[in-house]
Motif scaffolding. Structure first.
Motif, PDB file in Angstrom:
ATOM      1  N   ARG A 123       0.853  -1.176   0.000  1.00 54.26           N
ATOM      2  CA  ARG A 123       0.000   0.000   0.000  1.00 54.26           C
ATOM      3  C   ARG A 123       0.899   1.240   0.000  1.00 54.26           C
ATOM      4  N   GLU A 124       0.469   2.279  -0.667  1.00 54.23           N
ATOM      5  CA  GLU A 124       1.245   3.521  -0.691  1.00 54.23           C
ATOM      6  C   GLU A 124       0.904   4.362   0.535  1.00 54.23           C
ATOM      7  N   GLN A 166       5.971   2.586  -0.497  1.00 53.51           N
ATOM      8  CA  GLN A 166       5.045   1.465  -0.617  1.00 53.51           C
ATOM      9  C   GLN A 166       5.425   0.375   0.392  1.00 53.51           C
TER      10      GLN A 166
END
Length: 419
Positions: A123-124, A166
């Motif tokens: 996930r960023e 990320q």
């Protein structure tokens, strides 16, 4: 005399009935397998100690399946095969080859269960660091040790630096930066990626320092990676960006506070006929970075007679050696290519008969193991500080415990030869 003969035959009859009952109660081996997504075909099969095929299954991606033998005597070996395309360089061009990626584990116990499902995607996470008026450098080791490759936004008036990294949910993250004209970088360590975890103040960040040198066992070229350990995983904090400059020792640049544990992975850089491998390797987790990297004293070897392999130490001995790992590697000429990894106990590898493949794959097996191929063999001997039994290694693999070897303190010696 007749009475004695009667009692003798009665004892024999009862023993035969007992054996027959034991056979009836003998349960076959049962294997559960959760498949991940794969680009080609995948197979799972069981074989006996003489290589004989016992049961097999063509797998369906992302499906939980089961496999069992029809008999229950003798060791059972488990093989998992993926047939996949691989893009390779050929001079200045590229081409696609078919690769048979196969792993075999010896002496698998009944009730085995393995989940190979893919992990959740990363996930960023936006990062905001206040009190930054100028930026000299930003390094996120997971990305690069030279420079940050993503977008960087700096508002000098607001003294705010922002960028994004990320990271999977709940895993740790680490980066360091040099700002405001300071002589030394500062770093941030987030032990658990979650909302609001990446809102930071530069002046509150600790400074980054060099650790004392870590001594290597020889003056060959080495590659190393150092990870910080968090509650649910690890984050890369330093590595050798130029292994040809790491020889004899190295001084890692790591945080001095805020991280509860470290993992050091080090491997000697070797090459056999163009294929890279590690003659010596080390993997250890602990509360601090070790002062030195040990090496096993003797290299293992392998003798081959057709499908029968003998793996062992022919010029030395190790104390408490847990397992051998043999890799058969094709990477030259026209495909298809074979990449076969076999892991087993010291006793199991003393005489190893290469397992047969399912009937649908028998022609491919004959082609990939035919005489005259340019296959190489990498023979690895695995020893651990904790001196675990082979079944503990197998159990860790069943559970998908990827950090088990580092917690046990792995030292591995590998030799290369023609197959």
């Amino acid at each position: 005399m007749n009475r004695i003969l009667y009692l003798f035959f009665l004892i024999v009859l009862l023993a035969a009935c007992k054996d027959e009952g034991a056979d009836e109660n003998c349960a076959p081996w049962d294997i559960a397998w959760q498949s991940r997504a794969f680009p080609g075909d995948a197979y799972l099969w069981l074989s006996g100690e003489d290589g004989e095929w016992q049961a097999s299954l063509k797998l369906t991606p992302q499906l939980n399946e089961a496999l069992a033998t029809e008999q229950c005597d003798g060791p059972v070996h488990l093989s998992y095969l993926e047939i996949r395309p691989e893009v390779v360089k050929d001079g200045g061009n590229t081409r696609t080859e078919t690769v048979y990626e196969l792993t075999t584990w010896l002496d698998v116990p009944t009730g085995f269960s393995r989940d190979t499902a893919a992990r959740a995607p990363v996930r960023e996470w936006p990062v905001a660091i206040g009190n930054v008026s100028s930026l000299q450098s930003l390094i996120w080791p997971e990305d690069n040790l030279q420079a940050f490759s993503g977008n960087i936004f700096l508002d000098p008036a607001a003294e705010l630096l922002s960028f994004a990294i990320q990271v999977p949910d709940t895993l740790p993250a680490y980066a360091f930066l040099q700002a405001n004209g300071e002589a030394l970088p500062r770093y941030f360590w987030v032990g658990k990626a979650q909302d609001s975890a990446f809102v930071l103040d530069y002046e509150a960040l600790p400074q980054l320092m060099y650790e004392a040198p870590v001594q290597l066992p020889n003056t060959a070229n080495w590659f190393y990676e150092i990870y910080g350990e968090g509650e649910n995983g690890q984050a890369l904090i330093d590595f050798a960006s130029m292994p040809d400059l790491v020889s004899g020792s190295f001084a890692p640049r790591v945080p001095v506070a805020g991280i509860s544990g470290f993992r050091l992975k080090a491997r000697q850089v070797g090459d056999y006929q163009g294929w890279p491998y590690a003659p010596n390797a080390y993997d250890r987790s602990g509360s601090r970075i070790p002062e030195s990297v040990p090496a096993l004293p003797s290299a293992p070897g392998m003798a081959r007679n057709g499908d029968t392999l003998q793996v062992g130490l022919f010029n030395g001995s190790f104390e408490a050696l847990t397992a051998y790992e043999v890799q058969l590697v094709d990477f030259r000429g026209e495909g298809p290519w074979l990449r076969w990894t076999i892991i087993g106990s010291v006793e199991g590898m003393a005489r190893l008969v290469l397992p047969q493949w399912p009937e649908a794959l028998s022609a491919a097996r004959a082609q990939l193991l035919a005489p005259g191929r340019q296959t190489i063999a990498l023979i690895g001997a695995k020893a651990y500080e904790s001196q675990p039994a082979y079944q503990a290694l197998l159990e860790a693999w069943m559970q998908g415990d990827e950090d088990w070897e580092s917690r046990q303190g792995l030292t591995q010696r590998t030799a290369a030869q023609d197959f």
